[in-house]
Design a protein around this motif. Structure first.
Motif, PDB file in Angstrom:
ATOM      1  N   LEU A 316       0.374  -0.949   0.743  1.00  0.00           N
ATOM      2  CA  LEU A 316       0.546   0.352   0.168  1.00  0.00           C
ATOM      3  C   LEU A 316       1.568   1.252   0.413  1.00  0.00           C
ATOM      4  O   LEU A 316       1.929   1.159   0.276  1.00  0.00           O
ATOM      5  CB  LEU A 316      -1.147   0.631   1.244  1.00  0.00           C
ATOM      6  CG  LEU A 316      -2.153  -1.152   1.216  1.00  0.00           C
ATOM      7  CD1 LEU A 316      -2.633  -0.826   3.016  1.00  0.00           C
ATOM      8  CD2 LEU A 316      -3.207  -1.722   0.435  1.00  0.00           C
ATOM      9  N   LEU A 323      -4.021   1.081  -3.460  1.00  0.00           N
ATOM     10  CA  LEU A 323      -3.009  -0.842  -3.427  1.00  0.00           C
ATOM     11  C   LEU A 323      -1.964  -0.578  -4.807  1.00  0.00           C
ATOM     12  O   LEU A 323      -2.734   0.440  -5.310  1.00  0.00           O
ATOM     13  CB  LEU A 323      -4.163  -1.532  -3.555  1.00  0.00           C
ATOM     14  CG  LEU A 323      -3.743  -3.006  -4.227  1.00  0.00           C
ATOM     15  CD1 LEU A 323      -3.477  -3.750  -2.404  1.00  0.00           C
ATOM     16  CD2 LEU A 323      -4.863  -3.961  -4.633  1.00  0.00           C
ATOM     17  N   ARG A 345      -7.649   2.865  -2.950  1.00  0.00           N
ATOM     18  CA  ARG A 345      -7.447   2.555  -1.425  1.00  0.00           C
ATOM     19  C   ARG A 345      -8.709   0.898  -1.406  1.00  0.00           C
ATOM     20  O   ARG A 345      -9.419   0.952  -2.249  1.00  0.00           O
ATOM     21  CB  ARG A 345      -8.566   3.272  -1.248  1.00  0.00           C
ATOM     22  CG  ARG A 345      -7.194   4.325  -0.136  1.00  0.00           C
ATOM     23  CD  ARG A 345      -8.032   5.393   0.278  1.00  0.00           C
ATOM     24  NE  ARG A 345      -8.703   4.820   1.993  1.00  0.00           N
ATOM     25  CZ  ARG A 345      -7.680   4.588   2.988  1.00  0.00           C
ATOM     26  NH1 ARG A 345      -6.349   5.672   2.618  1.00  0.00           N
ATOM     27  NH2 ARG A 345      -7.390   4.922   4.039  1.00  0.00           N
TER      28      ARG A 345
END
Ligand code: FAD
Length: 356
Positions: A316, A323, A345
């Motif tokens: 992340l 991601l 996200r």
């Protein structure tokens, strides 16, 4: 890439990638057993081993690669093999007997596939891998552990973190044993080298084209060389300096060049996305998005492990939490829904998605 099924009885014809329609197309002229040995960029011609000169408007280099055999003493002995062509497999088939001792050099995708094939032929092979864990090019230690336990359970004898130092001969010149860097000696009747590949870029010389740092025809994100009439695709292409040893990127490169040659819109080849899905020894392993992150900022890594049967790790962005990519091994979720979250996200129930 389905070459191993040849050992299980599939024929050469069944394994061909082209259909007869393609070869009957009058626009295609197939020339076999006469490789291109030279070329002239100014005259726009390539020269074959039969001394035929073929003119081109566009030249697409797709010469693939050859197996890399580490320079260890004894590597040329009788019953030392590589694993790439029908001829290689025919030679292995002629040598191997149930109960033979086999050593596979390389614990990557190809080495594990070769080891699996040998075990189906009645050999209980050793696999020697220099890196600390299997499939170092694709997997991290956690994912490799899932694969390792499964492979060991199938009877493969795995030696990671050491290399083959020498192959020893019997008096008749055939393989007798292999010594490893850690001092161990393994009895062996045959050795299969699957220790990586090197691009076949010999034509870079006569064509006066640049090579990548590790070889391969140097091309940009559109697979173009510095000569606007010449492209390179597949394993022989160093796209922005990097070669790719799997089919999916090769197909993407071929699509891109075909689109350029036929005047269609093209996206640049995305070299950071090394997504792969493989089924090795019955274990599912996959990567998606970007899994190698040199430099800063270092990503946040989140790993989910469920005993030793399945493992997932995601990367992340530290600032936005979006991601970047991930690695999956074992009975995990499919990578496809995850791939669509790359750059965003991930959902709150990420664990559920990874280990359903
Ligand atoms: C056993 C095995 C299993 C594999 N499994 C997988 C897998 O599961 N998944 C995956 O993604 N990838 C796999 N791969 C890798 C995949 O097969 C390769 O990435 C892919 O075939 C490369 O395609 P290519 O066209 O670039 O090269 P190649 O398939 O090597 O084709 C290049 C061709 O060019 C010819 N050639 C070379 N030089 C000349 C010349 N001067 N003149 C004329 N012809 C020339 C060669 O003879 C060769 O036929 C596997 C490979 C092997 C060997």
């Amino acid at each position: 890439m389905a070459l191993s099924t040849y050992l299980a009885g599939r024929s050469r014809d069944e394994l061909t990638l082209t259909d007869p329609d393609f070869l009957n197309d009058r626009r295609v002229e197939l020339r076999l057993a006469s490789p291109v040995v030279s070329a002239d960029r100014t005259a726009h011609t390539v020269v074959t081993a039969d001394d035929d000169r073929i003119r081109y408007d566009a030249l697409v280099l797709a010469t693939g690669s050859r197996p890399f055999v580490p320079p260890v003493p004894g590597r040329d002995l009788t019953h030392c093999f590589v694993y790439r062509t029908f001829e290689d497999l025919d030679a292995i088939l002629r040598t191997v007997r149930p109960g033979s001792q086999g050593v596979v050099v390389g614990g990557g995708l190809l080495g594990l596939e070769a080891a699996h094939a040998l075990s189906r032929l009645g050999v209980r092979p050793h696999v020697v891998e220099t890196a600390p864990h299997l499939m170092p090019a694709q997997l991290d230690a956690g994912a490799a552990e899932v694969l390792h336990r499964h492979a060991a359970g199938l009877g493969l004898r795995l030696h990671c973190g050491t290399a083959v130092a020498e192959v020893h001969a019997r008096s008749d010149g055939t393989v007798r044993a292999v010594t490893l860097g850690d001092g161990a000696t393994l009895d062996a009747d045959l050795v299969v080298f699957a220790a990586g590949i090197r691009p076949r870029d010999e034509l870079a010389g006569p064509l006066d084209l640049a090579r990548g740092e590790r070889g391969g025809f140097l091309v940009d994100a559109y697979c173009r060389t510095a000569d606007r009439h010449i492209w390179a695709v597949g394993e022989c292409a160093a796209v922005q300096g990097r070669c790719h040893g799997l089919v999916a990127p090769g197909y993407a490169m071929a699509e891109s060049v075909a689109a350029q040659l036929t005047g269609r819109d093209v996206e640049p080849f995305n070299r950071t996305d090394g997504s792969t899905t493989l089924k090795l020894l019955g274990v599912h392993v996959a990567t998606f998005g970007t899994t190698v992150h040199p430099g800063d900022p270092r990503p946040v890594e989140v790993a989910f492990a469920d005993g030793i049967a399945r493992y997932a790790k995601v990367f992340l962005r530290p600032d936005t939490g979006s991601l970047l990519g991930g690695i999956l091994a074992g009975d995990t979720g499919s990578r496809s829904p995850l791939g669509s979250f790359v750059g965003r996200r991930p959902p709150a129930d990420l664990e559920q998605l990874l280990l359903p």
